[in-house]
Scaffold this motif. Structure first.
Motif, PDB file in Angstrom:
ATOM      1  N   LEU A 152      -0.142  16.742   9.166  1.00 32.78           N
ATOM      2  CA  LEU A 152       0.765  16.040  10.074  1.00 32.78           C
ATOM      3  C   LEU A 152       1.239  16.960  11.186  1.00 32.78           C
ATOM      4  CD1 LEU A 152       3.002  14.144   7.468  1.00 32.78           C
ATOM      5  CD2 LEU A 152       0.911  13.351   8.595  1.00 32.78           C
ATOM      6  N   GLU A 153       1.452  16.369  12.343  1.00 36.16           N
ATOM      7  CA  GLU A 153       2.006  17.121  13.468  1.00 36.16           C
ATOM      8  C   GLU A 153       2.733  16.160  14.389  1.00 36.16           C
ATOM      9  OE1 GLU A 153      -2.039  17.145  16.241  1.00 36.16           O
ATOM     10  OE2 GLU A 153      -1.510  18.931  15.071  1.00 36.16           O
ATOM     11  N   GLY A 154       3.547  16.720  15.264  1.00 33.77           N
ATOM     12  CA  GLY A 154       4.232  15.913  16.260  1.00 33.77           C
ATOM     13  C   GLY A 154       5.162  14.884  15.639  1.00 33.77           C
ATOM     14  N   ARG A 155       5.114  13.661  16.155  1.00 26.08           N
ATOM     15  CA  ARG A 155       6.008  12.596  15.716  1.00 26.08           C
ATOM     16  C   ARG A 155       5.798  12.241  14.249  1.00 26.08           C
ATOM     17  NH1 ARG A 155      10.951  10.563  15.781  1.00 26.08           N
ATOM     18  NH2 ARG A 155      10.989   8.304  15.404  1.00 26.08           N
ATOM     19  N   GLN A 156       4.551  12.260  13.779  1.00 29.29           N
ATOM     20  CA  GLN A 156       4.306  11.947  12.370  1.00 29.29           C
ATOM     21  C   GLN A 156       5.034  12.938  11.462  1.00 29.29           C
ATOM     22  OE1 GLN A 156       0.049  11.720  11.737  1.00 29.29           O
ATOM     23  NE2 GLN A 156       0.088   9.485  11.910  1.00 29.29           N
ATOM     24  N   GLN A 157       4.980  14.197  11.800  1.00 29.51           N
ATOM     25  CA  GLN A 157       5.660  15.222  11.012  1.00 29.51           C
ATOM     26  C   GLN A 157       7.173  14.984  11.014  1.00 29.51           C
ATOM     27  OE1 GLN A 157       5.585  19.366  12.509  1.00 29.51           O
ATOM     28  NE2 GLN A 157       4.712  19.924  10.524  1.00 29.51           N
ATOM     29  N   GLU A 158       7.706  14.628  12.173  1.00 24.19           N
ATOM     30  CA  GLU A 158       9.134  14.368  12.312  1.00 24.19           C
ATOM     31  C   GLU A 158       9.558  13.154  11.486  1.00 24.19           C
ATOM     32  OE1 GLU A 158      12.339  13.297  15.898  1.00 24.19           O
ATOM     33  OE2 GLU A 158      10.249  13.793  16.358  1.00 24.19           O
ATOM     34  N   VAL A 159       8.784  12.080  11.577  1.00 26.58           N
ATOM     35  CA  VAL A 159       9.105  10.857  10.838  1.00 26.58           C
ATOM     36  C   VAL A 159       9.022  11.090   9.337  1.00 26.58           C
ATOM     37  CG1 VAL A 159       8.267   8.534  10.279  1.00 26.58           C
ATOM     38  CG2 VAL A 159       8.475   9.251  12.673  1.00 26.58           C
TER      39      VAL A 159
END
Length: 262
Positions: free
Chosen positions: A226-233
């Protein structure tokens, strides 16, 4: 999803549960949101007596208006549906005046939960009068994903007909049953803060994002990908899932060893 099949399945499940429990019908709190609209529409289709209860507490006029319009639509379609509106604002204000004013940062959240618990008490008052069941309106993400409900508030119910449906699936059911456009198009909100904040504002992620995160966890996805928004969510989802476990698991019972009891 076989939407019409799901509708029929839930309606039959509700009807059978009511008959087997020897109760006379259902009580549903109406908020002007999609979940309570779908839940009440499903309960109406059972043919069992349904009481729709509006319980405004400093409620936004748009939410009250949507709820009333939905109820009137149900009453026009089903002769087993009745309604009552209980204005709880004064009771809520009396409660605030009765408890100490702490000015603590947690006081606002405690009062928000108090609103939900006053409503739960009201629903069970009517359920007791009518020998009926209080029907829950929580969906799968709220009830089993992030725990976005008030313990012994909107979480205090007798049965949960839509708790195995994601929010996106609830919308599909709503469309199938002809829920009014005002509710379909309204941003999801718990309506407990007395302002225009949405569920997404509070949680930090949208329901489609949370559904993705819930499925990712269920399928034991590799977090390292995961990276970016997926990681944050996913971080938001897992944090809330852990923090709210006390809402989603049975109440702990202290089991006494047999030798101490004997």
């Amino acid at each position: 999803m076989n939407t019409s099949g799901v509708v029929e399945h839930i309606v039959e499940w509700l009807k059978e549960y009511s008959l087997n429990s020897k109760t006379r019908g259902f009580v549903v709190g109406i908020s002007g949101g999609i979940d309570s609209a779908v839940t009440s529409a499903l309960a109406a289709r059972t043919g069992r007596p349904l009481l729709c209860v509006e319980m405004p507490i400093h409620q936004a006029p748009s939410q009250v208006s949507r709820g009333r319009k939905h109820i009137e639509m149900l009453k026009a379609q089903f002769d087993n549906v009745s309604s009552v509106e209980v204005e709880l604002t004064d009771l809520y204000e009396d409660f605030i005046n009765a408890v100490p004013d702490t000015r603590d940062k947690d006081e606002a959240m405690a009062l928000v939960n108090t609103r939900a618990r006053l409503r739960m008490t009201t629903l069970y008052y009517f359920a007791g009068l009518r020998q009926s069941l209080v029907v829950g309106t929580g969906n799968k993400v709220e009830d089993f994903g992030v725990g976005f409900f008030t313990k012994y508030g909107d979480g205090g119910v007798d049965l949960s007909p839509i708790a195995d449906l994601y929010k996106s699936e609830v919308y599909a059911i709503a469309e199938e049953m002809g829920v009014i456009s005002e509710i379909m198009n309204a941003a999801p909100t718990d309506g407990l803060w007395g302002d225009d904040r949405t569920d997404e504002d509070q949680i930090g992620a949208s329901y489609p994002e949370l559904e993705w995160a819930m499925e990712f966890q269920k399928n034991q996805g590799d977090e390292s990908t995961l990276e970016g928004r997926q990681q944050e969510v996913y971080a938001i989802y897992t944090r809330l899932h852990r923090a709210n476990q006390h809402k989603m698991v049975p109440i702990p019972v202290c089991e006494i060893p047999a030798q101490l009891k004997g």
